[in-house]
Scaffold this motif. Structure first.
Motif, PDB file in Angstrom:
ATOM      1  N   PRO C  47     -18.595  19.741  39.976  1.00 41.51           N
ATOM      2  CA  PRO C  47     -19.861  19.436  39.315  1.00 41.51           C
ATOM      3  C   PRO C  47     -19.642  19.196  37.827  1.00 41.51           C
ATOM      4  CG  PRO C  47     -19.702  21.788  39.762  1.00 41.51           C
ATOM      5  CD  PRO C  47     -18.504  21.141  40.413  1.00 41.51           C
ATOM      6  N   SER C  48     -20.588  18.558  37.188  1.00 38.16           N
ATOM      7  CA  SER C  48     -20.463  18.195  35.771  1.00 38.16           C
ATOM      8  C   SER C  48     -20.748  19.389  34.859  1.00 38.16           C
ATOM      9  CB  SER C  48     -21.463  17.069  35.457  1.00 38.16           C
ATOM     10  OG  SER C  48     -21.321  16.652  34.113  1.00 38.16           O
ATOM     11  N   VAL C  61     -19.519  19.241  44.676  1.00 32.62           N
ATOM     12  CA  VAL C  61     -20.559  18.294  45.084  1.00 32.62           C
ATOM     13  C   VAL C  61     -20.004  17.321  46.134  1.00 32.62           C
ATOM     14  CG1 VAL C  61     -22.214  16.572  44.255  1.00 32.62           C
ATOM     15  CG2 VAL C  61     -21.531  18.478  42.771  1.00 32.62           C
ATOM     16  N   THR C  63     -20.310  13.768  48.096  1.00 31.56           N
ATOM     17  CA  THR C  63     -20.908  12.426  47.970  1.00 31.56           C
ATOM     18  C   THR C  63     -20.276  11.477  48.996  1.00 31.56           C
ATOM     19  OG1 THR C  63     -19.341  11.304  46.487  1.00 31.56           O
ATOM     20  CG2 THR C  63     -20.888  12.829  45.458  1.00 31.56           C
ATOM     21  N   VAL C  69     -25.158  11.514  46.452  1.00 35.34           N
ATOM     22  CA  VAL C  69     -24.936  12.940  46.712  1.00 35.34           C
ATOM     23  C   VAL C  69     -25.462  13.296  48.093  1.00 35.34           C
ATOM     24  CG1 VAL C  69     -25.474  15.280  45.989  1.00 35.34           C
ATOM     25  CG2 VAL C  69     -24.993  13.539  44.271  1.00 35.34           C
ATOM     26  N   LYS C  75     -25.222  18.200  39.842  1.00 37.42           N
ATOM     27  CA  LYS C  75     -24.799  16.826  39.588  1.00 37.42           C
ATOM     28  C   LYS C  75     -23.275  16.732  39.647  1.00 37.42           C
ATOM     29  CE  LYS C  75     -26.303  14.990  35.784  1.00 37.42           C
ATOM     30  NZ  LYS C  75     -26.689  15.063  34.362  1.00 37.42           N
ATOM     31  N   SER C  78     -19.336  13.526  35.687  1.00 34.02           N
ATOM     32  CA  SER C  78     -19.742  12.219  35.164  1.00 34.02           C
ATOM     33  C   SER C  78     -18.653  11.167  35.373  1.00 34.02           C
ATOM     34  CB  SER C  78     -20.089  12.334  33.679  1.00 34.02           C
ATOM     35  OG  SER C  78     -19.014  12.921  32.975  1.00 34.02           O
TER      36      SER C  78
ATOM     37  N   TYR D 231     -26.003  12.362  29.841  1.00 31.11           N
ATOM     38  CA  TYR D 231     -25.976  12.550  31.294  1.00 31.11           C
ATOM     39  C   TYR D 231     -24.800  13.405  31.733  1.00 31.11           C
ATOM     40  CZ  TYR D 231     -22.808   8.420  31.147  1.00 31.11           C
ATOM     41  OH  TYR D 231     -21.799   7.542  30.868  1.00 31.11           O
ATOM     42  N   TYR D 232     -24.107  14.039  30.774  1.00 31.15           N
ATOM     43  CA  TYR D 232     -23.032  14.969  31.117  1.00 31.15           C
ATOM     44  C   TYR D 232     -23.632  16.354  31.314  1.00 31.15           C
ATOM     45  CZ  TYR D 232     -18.718  17.701  30.576  1.00 31.15           C
ATOM     46  OH  TYR D 232     -17.671  18.568  30.762  1.00 31.15           O
ATOM     47  N   GLN D 234     -25.332  19.740  33.533  1.00 28.54           N
ATOM     48  CA  GLN D 234     -26.405  19.967  34.510  1.00 28.54           C
ATOM     49  C   GLN D 234     -27.778  20.005  33.844  1.00 28.54           C
ATOM     50  OE1 GLN D 234     -25.667  19.884  37.673  1.00 28.54           O
ATOM     51  NE2 GLN D 234     -23.443  19.893  37.351  1.00 28.54           N
TER      52      GLN D 234
END
Lengths: 235, 235, 235, 235
Positions: C47-48, C61, C63, C69, C75, C78, D231-232, D234
């Motif tokens: 995860p990020s 995660v 995908t 996902v 998330k 990245s 967008y990096y 959570q």
């Protein structure tokens, strides 16, 4: 002999010796710490070539200022004569440390004193940490460890450096010695010396034309921590 | 076969192999240590490519001087032939160590022997640690590991170096081999070799015109620790 | 979805992610590992921006190859799009690793591929580890992570490099990606990449005129460990 | 005073101070972290010169923005005035960290700002990490720590740098200060600063003609992690 005094000295010297590999300054059996009791002239020093993992406080060797072993079954560090010579000349110091710590050795091998490039240096060393001249063949072949002490003293005398203000030196082609009021302080000075040696190396790479810090900044940082007007710490 | 002898050799060789990652000299499965028993000609060496975390003393492979596996389910280190060649030529050594330790490799890759820039070097290596010439394509393609041993021996022969006085070498484009009377001593020599390699790198940066230490200082430090007049340690 | 498959993938990917800070390759939350199952097209990735100390295997995660996902509350990294692009182009790889490991980054920032200066390099990378060209402003501003994948593939295509023979790359101004058959192997390749990057740095300092090792030595070491005639390890 | 607030601040500041030696950024008693509560103007800072091993959360010193000690038996860090000056000028920061971390010091000693050579830099610092001018003798001798704060602010003002976009600075001949919204974030910025300092050193060695990364890549990485379009992570 004062048994209690010797016991306490042995414990301090032992702890200070162990602090060297813990700080990453010493590999294998390299390095040694001693302490002198100025009243009795008793010196306690690490034994020669005993692995750190097997060493006990009681293995520390007790000598007088002439290097006669007063107690202990082991031989003292082969660098004993250097320590004794420093104790004789530098009356205010009570402990001497010798290591082959990497960065300090690099400057000793390069034959250069370490310029004061910043406040990390100035906090502990009031100016250049000097490098001795090379010992002559006669000095090396006659009484090497004694002459090592003598050339350190010669360096401080000639360059008019106060050994309490610059508590360390590089011996040409060999490595660093540091000293202090206590074994703990002398070890700390070895830690700082190796750190500033590394910082100075790369400072010269990042800026080929860099100069030492100005005298007023050296003064500020040194006297912020030392002397009657010091205001660093809780003292 | 002498079971007790082999058991003890396996334990020593196993411990020496584990000492390499502990000293920061080896990553992943790189590096290997062997020992020879001169009376029986029995050789014990690390198995090839087994992760250190999974390796047991009993996994060490037993061979003779011709490389025939006498005991053990695993294949010996792929560098076995180099070790054997060194045992045949250097009669006084009982253990060989090979690593890819960073600083020694840097000099091997640079194709340069390590000059004796200081006493840390002189305490263990009596002069330059030599670098071999590059192997030819024929040597590499025919019997690479054997030829690696041969080129090491050629280097010591041509340059008239005593392998007991300089217990290590750099193989051009590859990395270091060290040796000694015991696995522990051979490992120590690998530790010192990597340390002096790093010291020499930066010595040349700090002083571009630096020369090796004079012969009399090299003599002093080497013979302080080795030979009949040694006075370092408790021996 | 195959619950058991995903559970095992999550555990492998989680373990591989933790191996990065353990190996000193990753600070803070930098770095990420993914794995693909080629049969189902399922991808599992870190995860990020989750701190390593708080991360659990189940946080990985899940995908598909298009980056949708499939499972997990968090998330994905990245850098997911870069990983996916590599999986699409390099059909034989099952895991991708991205780090900001110090020495590999230094070469990426310098915009240079790492020459094969020795056998440590040749054991894992069959020739230069290439550095991509700089991304254009258009590429960076449109679909940065996707374009990062594309420029890696472009580099291997243009320079006719087999991604299985050279399982790693430097992205200009950014850092390394490595890959392999398994997450463990891909992590190992990151360890080796950083090590050879550091070795190459100093090799060039110790010898300013050094050349890469000859092709025959590169062949020997690479094929000693890889392909049908490999004889390193127990395989 | 709000006892609960102070208790929590002390714990955060204590933890952040301990994080510095853990991250390898601090030796001996060097380095200090403070936090300010913007509503009450309460500042909590490390005491001066207390060894990390002996320090307790309750030893943290409580002051107001003018440096008056409100609670605590110990003297505050001698760098307190620098911290306060930064809090007064940089309204968005709630924590300041000062270290003598090796690589950042090297650049400070070299008197150079650190160019943005890669994305590791860009992820945290939006452009060059600047180096202040040298303090004058008058500044050093009058109110050194206060003037250190002032010269940092002068640097950011003159060069029109947003202290939230570049959360750190090098003080000429001295070392780094970083800051952030929280003590944890300010410490992280110190970790990143030392890392990118080391990366930049070697980047310049590996490629003597290297230029900073283009503005569009700097933008991409910085805004991927910061600001409304980040967008990096959570968040």
């Amino acid at each position: 002999m004062n048994e209690q005094l010797i016991k306490e000295m042995k414990e301090r010297v032992f702890a200070a010796n162990l602090a060297l590999p813990d700080a990453g300054l010493v590999k294998l059996t390299w390095g040694n710490v001693s302490e002198i009791d100025r009243e009795t002239g008793i010196v306690v020093i690490k034994p020669s070539g005993v692995p750190y993992g097997q060493m006990k406080a009681d293995d520390m060797v007790v000598t007088d200022l002439e290097g006669h072993v007063l107690a202990g079954a082991l031989k003292p560090s082969s660098d004993l004569e250097t320590h004794l010579e420093l104790y004789k000349a530098f009356k205010e110091i009570n402990s001497v440390v010798h290591t082959h710590s990497k960065n300090a050795v690099m400057w000793a091998q390069a034959g250069r004193g370490i310029p004061a490039y910043g406040t990390t240096h100035a906090d502990t060393f009031y100016g250049v940490v000097p490098c001795t001249r090379q010992l002559t063949s006669k000095e090396v072949e006659s009484a090497y460890e004694l002459e090592t002490g003598k050339v350190i003293i010669e360096t401080f005398t000639k360059e008019k450096i106060d050994p309490m203000a610059v508590p360390g030196v590089l011996v040409y082609g060999h490595g660093p010695f540091t000293w202090g009021k206590t074994p703990q302080k002398a070890v700390e000075n070895s830690i700082v010396l190796d750190e500033i040696a590394e910082m100075a190396e790369v400072t010269e790479i990042v800026n080929k034309n860099i100069l030492p810090i100005p005298q007023y900044l050296l003064d500020k940082h040194y006297f912020r921590k030392h002397g009657v007007n010091a205001y660093y710490g809780q003292g």
